[in-house]
Design a protein around this motif. Structure first.
Motif, PDB file in Angstrom:
ATOM      1  N   LEU A   1       5.252   5.637  11.828  1.00 48.22           N
ATOM      2  CA  LEU A   1       4.782   5.223  13.155  1.00 48.22           C
ATOM      3  C   LEU A   1       4.162   3.828  13.132  1.00 48.22           C
ATOM      4  CD1 LEU A   1       3.184   8.594  14.300  1.00 48.22           C
ATOM      5  CD2 LEU A   1       5.440   7.672  14.884  1.00 48.22           C
ATOM      6  N   GLY A   2       4.174   3.182  11.962  1.00 47.83           N
ATOM      7  CA  GLY A   2       3.622   1.836  11.853  1.00 47.83           C
ATOM      8  C   GLY A   2       2.124   1.800  11.622  1.00 47.83           C
ATOM      9  N   ARG A   3       1.544   2.962  11.306  1.00 48.78           N
ATOM     10  CA  ARG A   3       0.094   3.006  11.080  1.00 48.78           C
ATOM     11  C   ARG A   3      -0.230   2.697   9.633  1.00 48.78           C
ATOM     12  NH1 ARG A   3      -0.913   8.943  13.213  1.00 48.78           N
ATOM     13  NH2 ARG A   3       0.642   9.116  11.591  1.00 48.78           N
ATOM     14  N   ILE A   4      -1.408   2.127   9.437  1.00 45.82           N
ATOM     15  CA  ILE A   4      -1.933   1.903   8.090  1.00 45.82           C
ATOM     16  C   ILE A   4      -3.327   2.509   8.015  1.00 45.82           C
ATOM     17  CG2 ILE A   4      -0.576  -0.172   7.655  1.00 45.82           C
ATOM     18  CD1 ILE A   4      -3.124  -1.835   8.276  1.00 45.82           C
ATOM     19  N   LEU A   5      -3.742   2.817   6.811  1.00 49.86           N
ATOM     20  CA  LEU A   5      -5.072   3.352   6.569  1.00 49.86           C
ATOM     21  C   LEU A   5      -5.881   2.296   5.829  1.00 49.86           C
ATOM     22  CD1 LEU A   5      -7.057   5.758   6.630  1.00 49.86           C
ATOM     23  CD2 LEU A   5      -6.110   6.430   4.406  1.00 49.86           C
ATOM     24  N   ILE A   6      -6.978   1.871   6.434  1.00 48.31           N
ATOM     25  CA  ILE A   6      -7.855   0.888   5.802  1.00 48.31           C
ATOM     26  C   ILE A   6      -8.943   1.657   5.059  1.00 48.31           C
ATOM     27  CG2 ILE A   6      -9.421  -1.047   6.173  1.00 48.31           C
ATOM     28  CD1 ILE A   6      -7.780  -1.712   8.692  1.00 48.31           C
ATOM     29  N   PRO A   7      -9.038   1.479   3.736  1.00 44.77           N
ATOM     30  CA  PRO A   7     -10.024   2.233   2.955  1.00 44.77           C
ATOM     31  C   PRO A   7     -11.462   1.984   3.425  1.00 44.77           C
ATOM     32  CG  PRO A   7      -8.443   1.138   1.518  1.00 44.77           C
ATOM     33  CD  PRO A   7      -8.213   0.609   2.901  1.00 44.77           C
ATOM     34  N   PRO A   8     -12.333   2.990   3.268  1.00 44.66           N
ATOM     35  CA  PRO A   8     -13.715   2.875   3.748  1.00 44.66           C
ATOM     36  C   PRO A   8     -14.457   1.638   3.230  1.00 44.66           C
ATOM     37  CG  PRO A   8     -13.264   5.112   3.034  1.00 44.66           C
ATOM     38  CD  PRO A   8     -12.069   4.302   2.673  1.00 44.66           C
ATOM     39  N   GLN A   9     -14.322   1.325   1.953  1.00 45.53           N
ATOM     40  CA  GLN A   9     -15.051   0.172   1.407  1.00 45.53           C
ATOM     41  C   GLN A   9     -14.625  -1.127   2.080  1.00 45.53           C
ATOM     42  OE1 GLN A   9     -17.666   0.172  -0.739  1.00 45.53           O
ATOM     43  NE2 GLN A   9     -17.802  -2.019  -0.340  1.00 45.53           N
ATOM     44  N   LEU A  10     -13.333  -1.299   2.297  1.00 47.15           N
ATOM     45  CA  LEU A  10     -12.868  -2.508   2.975  1.00 47.15           C
ATOM     46  C   LEU A  10     -13.322  -2.527   4.439  1.00 47.15           C
ATOM     47  CD1 LEU A  10      -9.271  -2.929   1.489  1.00 47.15           C
ATOM     48  CD2 LEU A  10     -11.315  -4.281   0.975  1.00 47.15           C
ATOM     49  N   ARG A  11     -13.313  -1.375   5.090  1.00 45.97           N
ATOM     50  CA  ARG A  11     -13.811  -1.313   6.480  1.00 45.97           C
ATOM     51  C   ARG A  11     -15.268  -1.735   6.549  1.00 45.97           C
ATOM     52  NH1 ARG A  11     -11.488   3.966   6.727  1.00 45.97           N
ATOM     53  NH2 ARG A  11     -13.544   4.857   7.089  1.00 45.97           N
TER      54      ARG A  11
ATOM     55  N   ILE B   1     -11.830 -13.445  -8.152  1.00 46.24           N
ATOM     56  CA  ILE B   1     -11.192 -12.226  -8.659  1.00 46.24           C
ATOM     57  C   ILE B   1     -11.952 -10.981  -8.195  1.00 46.24           C
ATOM     58  CG2 ILE B   1     -10.656 -10.917 -10.762  1.00 46.24           C
ATOM     59  CD1 ILE B   1      -9.981 -13.688 -12.049  1.00 46.24           C
ATOM     60  N   ARG B   2     -13.284 -11.022  -8.287  1.00 48.66           N
ATOM     61  CA  ARG B   2     -14.078  -9.867  -7.841  1.00 48.66           C
ATOM     62  C   ARG B   2     -13.953  -9.639  -6.340  1.00 48.66           C
ATOM     63  NH1 ARG B   2     -17.742 -11.522 -11.921  1.00 48.66           N
ATOM     64  NH2 ARG B   2     -18.782 -12.928 -10.480  1.00 48.66           N
ATOM     65  N   ARG B   3     -13.905 -10.712  -5.567  1.00 46.89           N
ATOM     66  CA  ARG B   3     -13.904 -10.600  -4.102  1.00 46.89           C
ATOM     67  C   ARG B   3     -12.514 -10.279  -3.533  1.00 46.89           C
ATOM     68  NH1 ARG B   3     -16.459  -9.575   0.145  1.00 46.89           N
ATOM     69  NH2 ARG B   3     -15.742 -10.593   1.999  1.00 46.89           N
ATOM     70  N   ILE B   4     -11.443 -10.815  -4.153  1.00 47.81           N
ATOM     71  CA  ILE B   4     -10.100 -10.682  -3.592  1.00 47.81           C
ATOM     72  C   ILE B   4      -9.233  -9.692  -4.369  1.00 47.81           C
ATOM     73  CG2 ILE B   4      -7.994 -11.935  -2.930  1.00 47.81           C
ATOM     74  CD1 ILE B   4     -10.512 -12.825  -1.344  1.00 47.81           C
ATOM     75  N   ILE B   5      -9.194  -9.811  -5.688  1.00 45.47           N
ATOM     76  CA  ILE B   5      -8.288  -8.982  -6.497  1.00 45.47           C
ATOM     77  C   ILE B   5      -8.843  -7.565  -6.703  1.00 45.47           C
ATOM     78  CG2 ILE B   5      -7.073  -8.777  -8.699  1.00 45.47           C
ATOM     79  CD1 ILE B   5      -6.145 -11.155  -6.883  1.00 45.47           C
ATOM     80  N   ALA B   6     -10.100  -7.474  -7.098  1.00 40.04           N
ATOM     81  CA  ALA B   6     -10.674  -6.166  -7.450  1.00 40.04           C
ATOM     82  C   ALA B   6     -10.550  -5.124  -6.331  1.00 40.04           C
ATOM     83  CB  ALA B   6     -12.129  -6.330  -7.886  1.00 40.04           C
ATOM     84  N   PRO B   7     -10.879  -5.454  -5.083  1.00 39.48           N
ATOM     85  CA  PRO B   7     -10.812  -4.411  -4.046  1.00 39.48           C
ATOM     86  C   PRO B   7      -9.431  -4.223  -3.422  1.00 39.48           C
ATOM     87  CG  PRO B   7     -11.743  -6.406  -3.122  1.00 39.48           C
ATOM     88  CD  PRO B   7     -11.524  -6.671  -4.593  1.00 39.48           C
ATOM     89  N   ALA B   8      -8.443  -4.964  -3.864  1.00 41.25           N
ATOM     90  CA  ALA B   8      -7.112  -4.922  -3.238  1.00 41.25           C
ATOM     91  C   ALA B   8      -6.489  -3.534  -3.355  1.00 41.25           C
ATOM     92  CB  ALA B   8      -6.199  -5.960  -3.872  1.00 41.25           C
ATOM     93  N   THR B   9      -5.866  -3.131  -2.265  1.00 43.81           N
ATOM     94  CA  THR B   9      -5.206  -1.834  -2.185  1.00 43.81           C
ATOM     95  C   THR B   9      -3.765  -2.037  -1.735  1.00 43.81           C
ATOM     96  OG1 THR B   9      -7.288  -0.781  -1.541  1.00 43.81           O
ATOM     97  CG2 THR B   9      -5.270   0.424  -1.059  1.00 43.81           C
ATOM     98  N   GLU B  10      -2.828  -1.440  -2.475  1.00 46.19           N
ATOM     99  CA  GLU B  10      -1.427  -1.498  -2.067  1.00 46.19           C
ATOM    100  C   GLU B  10      -1.218  -0.549  -0.894  1.00 46.19           C
ATOM    101  OE1 GLU B  10       2.952  -0.372  -3.823  1.00 46.19           O
ATOM    102  OE2 GLU B  10       1.434  -1.046  -5.257  1.00 46.19           O
ATOM    103  N   CYS B  11      -0.549  -1.040   0.140  1.00 44.42           N
ATOM    104  CA  CYS B  11      -0.337  -0.259   1.361  1.00 44.42           C
ATOM    105  C   CYS B  11       1.097  -0.399   1.841  1.00 44.42           C
ATOM    106  CB  CYS B  11      -1.241  -0.775   2.488  1.00 44.42           C
ATOM    107  SG  CYS B  11      -3.004  -0.705   2.167  1.00 44.42           S
ATOM    108  N   ALA B  12       1.467   0.515   2.710  1.00 47.37           N
ATOM    109  CA  ALA B  12       2.731   0.435   3.451  1.00 47.37           C
ATOM    110  C   ALA B  12       2.511   1.198   4.746  1.00 47.37           C
ATOM    111  CB  ALA B  12       3.882   1.034   2.663  1.00 47.37           C
ATOM    112  N   PRO B  13       3.061   0.705   5.842  1.00 39.55           N
ATOM    113  CA  PRO B  13       2.903   1.448   7.103  1.00 39.55           C
ATOM    114  C   PRO B  13       3.681   2.759   7.050  1.00 39.55           C
ATOM    115  CG  PRO B  13       4.277  -0.516   7.413  1.00 39.55           C
ATOM    116  CD  PRO B  13       3.790  -0.543   6.009  1.00 39.55           C
ATOM    117  N   ASP B  14       3.161   3.783   7.743  1.00 39.85           N
ATOM    118  CA  ASP B  14       3.898   5.038   7.835  1.00 39.85           C
ATOM    119  C   ASP B  14       5.026   4.887   8.854  1.00 39.85           C
ATOM    120  OD1 ASP B  14       2.790   5.351  10.395  1.00 39.85           O
ATOM    121  OD2 ASP B  14       1.389   6.923   9.793  1.00 39.85           O
TER     122      ASP B  14
END
Length: 160
Positions: A101-111, A86-99
């Motif tokens: 142009l098909g781009r996504i933004l990966i949050p700094p912590q996940l990067r 839960i801490r490793r997979i669920i806690a840092p999860a971020t809901e996303c959708a491509p813009d």
């Protein structure tokens, strides 16, 4: 299903293009362009070092995963293992959708968690996709070669 391996880049702000074939899978197979981006399962190498990437879960698939983890019943995990998942997979999860142009933004912590700096790889994993740094992907591929089953009846049954 997510299939294929695509190499691309990520910019300094964390933007990258989601492969068009993955966008099609999200909308056509899973009926929603939204997805959750989170840490992937660590891949432990033979030397004991782990490789870390990211996982893309279609929106409904991730909600189903959360429900399974919430109940915890029948998963075969200790309470400590369940909490770690839960801490490793669920806690840092971020809901996303491509813009548009098909781009996504990966949050700094996940990067940072996945070591994504410039060259990255998207890998289709059937009901999910993974994102790896090019360097980590090379290590994962080598590990896969080492653990790939040989002379397995299971592979023969699959037609491989």
């Amino acid at each position: 299903m997510f299939r294929g391996v695509t190499s691309t880049t990520i910019d300094a702000k964390g933007r990258t293009s989601l492969p068009s074939k993955f966008r099609e899978v999200l909308t056509e197979k899973f009926g929603d362009e939204r997805f959750f981006l989170t840490n992937s399962n660590p891949v432990r190498l033979e030397n004991g070092v782990s490789c870390f990437g990211l996982a893309i879960y279609p929106y409904r698939e991730f909600l189903a995963l959360e429900s399974k983890l919430e109940s915890g019943a029948g998963l075969g995990l200790s309470s400590a293992e369940l909490a770690a998942v839960i801490r490793r997979i669920i806690a840092p999860a971020t809901e996303c959708a491509p813009d548009k142009l098909g781009r996504i933004l990966i949050p700094p912590q996940l990067r940072r968690n996945a070591g994504l700096e410039r060259e990255i790889v998207f890998a289709g994993m059937m009901k999910k996709a993974e994102i790896w740094s090019l360097e980590e992907w090379g290590k994962v591929e080598q590990q896969d070669i080492q653990v790939f089953p040989s002379n397995s009846q299971a592979l023969a049954d699959l037609g491989l």
